[in-house]
Design a protein around this motif. Sequence first.
Motif, short mmCIF file in Angstrom:
data_model
loop_
_atom_site.label_atom_id
_atom_site.label_comp_id
_atom_site.label_asym_id
_atom_site.label_seq_id
_atom_site.Cartn_x
_atom_site.Cartn_y
_atom_site.Cartn_z
N GLU A 45 0.12 -7.89 2.13
CA GLU A 45 -0.11 -7.12 3.35
C GLU A 45 0.03 -8.00 4.59
O GLU A 45 0.63 -7.59 5.59
N GLY A 48 -3.73 -8.44 -0.68
CA GLY A 48 -4.00 -8.81 0.71
C GLY A 48 -2.98 -9.76 1.28
O GLY A 48 -2.61 -9.67 2.45
N ILE A 91 -5.93 -4.37 6.49
CA ILE A 91 -6.19 -4.65 5.08
C ILE A 91 -7.40 -3.88 4.59
O ILE A 91 -7.41 -3.34 3.47
N GLN A 97 -4.95 -0.95 -6.44
CA GLN A 97 -5.22 -2.19 -5.74
C GLN A 97 -4.04 -2.55 -4.84
O GLN A 97 -2.90 -2.19 -5.14
N ARG A 123 -7.22 -1.13 1.61
CA ARG A 123 -8.04 -1.26 0.40
C ARG A 123 -8.93 -0.04 0.20
O ARG A 123 -9.13 0.41 -0.93
N SER A 124 -9.49 0.46 1.29
CA SER A 124 -10.40 1.60 1.18
C SER A 124 -9.70 2.82 0.56
O SER A 124 -10.25 3.47 -0.33
N SER A 174 0.83 -1.20 0.00
CA SER A 174 0.00 0.00 0.00
C SER A 174 0.87 1.26 0.00
O SER A 174 1.87 1.33 0.71
N ILE A 220 -8.74 2.25 -3.20
CA ILE A 220 -9.87 2.41 -4.13
C ILE A 220 -10.07 3.87 -4.51
O ILE A 220 -10.43 4.19 -5.65
#
Length: 646
Positions: free
Chosen positions: A353, A350, A334, A347, A338-339, A121, A342
């Motif tokens: 992560e 997971g 996670i 992307q 992801r939030s 991320s 987006i």
Amino acid sequence: MAKTSSTSTHKVNFGDPRNFVTTFKSKCKETLFPDDPFSQFQNEKPTLRAKKVLQYFIPIFEWISTYNLKMLRYDLLAGITITSLAIPQGISYAKLAELPPIIGLYSSFVPPLIYAIFGSSKHLAVGTVAACSLLIAETIGQKVPSKDDANLYLRLVFTATFFTGIMQTALGFLRLGILVDFLSHSTITGFMGGTAIIICLQQLKGILGLKTFTHKTDVISVLHAVFKYRKEWRWECAVIGIIFLAFLQSTRFLRQKNPKLFWVSAVAPIITVILGCLFAYLAKAERFGIQIVGRLQKGLNPPSFRLLNFDPEYLPYTLKAGIITGFVALAEGIAIGRSFAIMKNEQIDGNKEMLAFGLMNIFGSFTSCYLTTGPFSKTAVNFNSGCKSAMSNIVMAICMMLVLLFLAPVFSYTPLVALSAIIMSAMFGLIKYDEAIHLYKVDKLDFCICMVCFFGVTFISMDVGLMLSVGLAILRALLYVARPPSCKLGKIPDSELYRDTEQYPGAIQIPGVLVLQLASPIYFANCNYLRERILRWIREEERPSDSGLNSIEHVLLDLSGVTSIDMTGISSLSEINRILQAKGIKIALINPRVNVMEKMILSKFTETIGKESFFLSIEDAVGACRFSLQREKKRDQPMDQSEVMV
């Protein structure tokens, strides 16, 4: 059933089933590698393939090659900003976990460096979280309260962090992120809300200046302790706490009114700490009963791998704390990553992560850190500060290193009431009233799962509330498996589409033909229900005519949505076929998928029912039924007189 020339000439594939190895590899690939991560390495030269493999497993090598000074400018600002939030949060959450405050600062130095190397991320900011801090204190405190043996308690916390890292790393390597999915959005909403309530109530100890308190976390025990020790209340602490809390909440309100002023809310906690330190130092706050953090020694993280305690007497508690907090931290981290990804049309992986979280907790347990993940508040600040990559975590780690080397003693004067105000202000944002209302409007069962977790956490304990909610969610999933949906299909006028007659009342039913759609795997758990449901559909549609014949002569089962079947399910279909044959009703199966067809071929079910009873589409099957009905109708009609004379 025979087919007319007007229907499709395409035939159902009755080819030889795949061998076990091929089927097993396919299922493992879909289960463990649904994103097919290694497809990008195929058809590449060995050197390029090795480079991409290295970039895949160590993401820093992927983004560092395109990194530039322009990106560094944004990451530098974001890193400094989240450091200002990490200092008060680190001290606050360490106190919440009943650990020395310096441990909270240590936990914002090493783990962010590890995450920057292995994390996928760009926006996640690493740090400690309140829920896991309290959960660790509650679980390990059951065996060894921190006040009774602070040294042993600290060693057990490091051990629990180590187990968390091992579990998270194993899940990442084995690509078992599916286990985290059992913590549904409803469960997380209820857990965070319930945790926020009990954490806020526990902060009454600091707000009121209490020295004696309970180790339990449920609402009743906490409120009982607050009023039991009311003789220890200090009005000075209460006044200062309310002032700090009002200041922090006003900055949050300002950020909501004007999102561009997010930085005001971001720096508010560090301003609170600085003002609290100045007040405590100049006013000699301890003389008025206002407690302070106490001595914070300078220096970087000391090694702690020799402090890990694997004594069988304490192992159940450290394992329990490590596993439960590990799952909660994974689900929260996670989901948050992801939030924010987006929002940028990006992307995150997971499994990467999980691997990154696991490694940073393993290394953290070796360097005097406790459990870390991706907190929402810190990640939101990092995102709003314009971070461009995980370099912001490296900047935060460097800034924290400077704090540990030179500024740590300055924060020794931080009043505990200031930390309580910071924690309470942060917890208010975790109580999602609107989310609960939305769940109630959309899905009452989801709302019940959320409320079970909320009330379980607040009135029993955090782990019990979490397990009750997960158990209810699993029960709901089992109900969906045991009672799968089925529906009767009708033809949409002027089309070849067949849809649910309940959803589309205008859909036309074919005379003499009942089309049913099954939309779930057929297993031992649901085959009896499906058999009874199919027979009930037939009973509801049967209308005996004057001749004594049934109005339903053909039953078509659409198996397009049936992804798999077991032997009990095949036996159930065979039983349905025998029952219908006794009633003079013919059965046909439409578009069974490859896994289902293979089982039917191997079990000889296709021979039992006849290959002519399989069709690729509903239209093909209906055409064959119509032809069969017309032929039987002509055969049953009496010959006229002229035919008899001839």
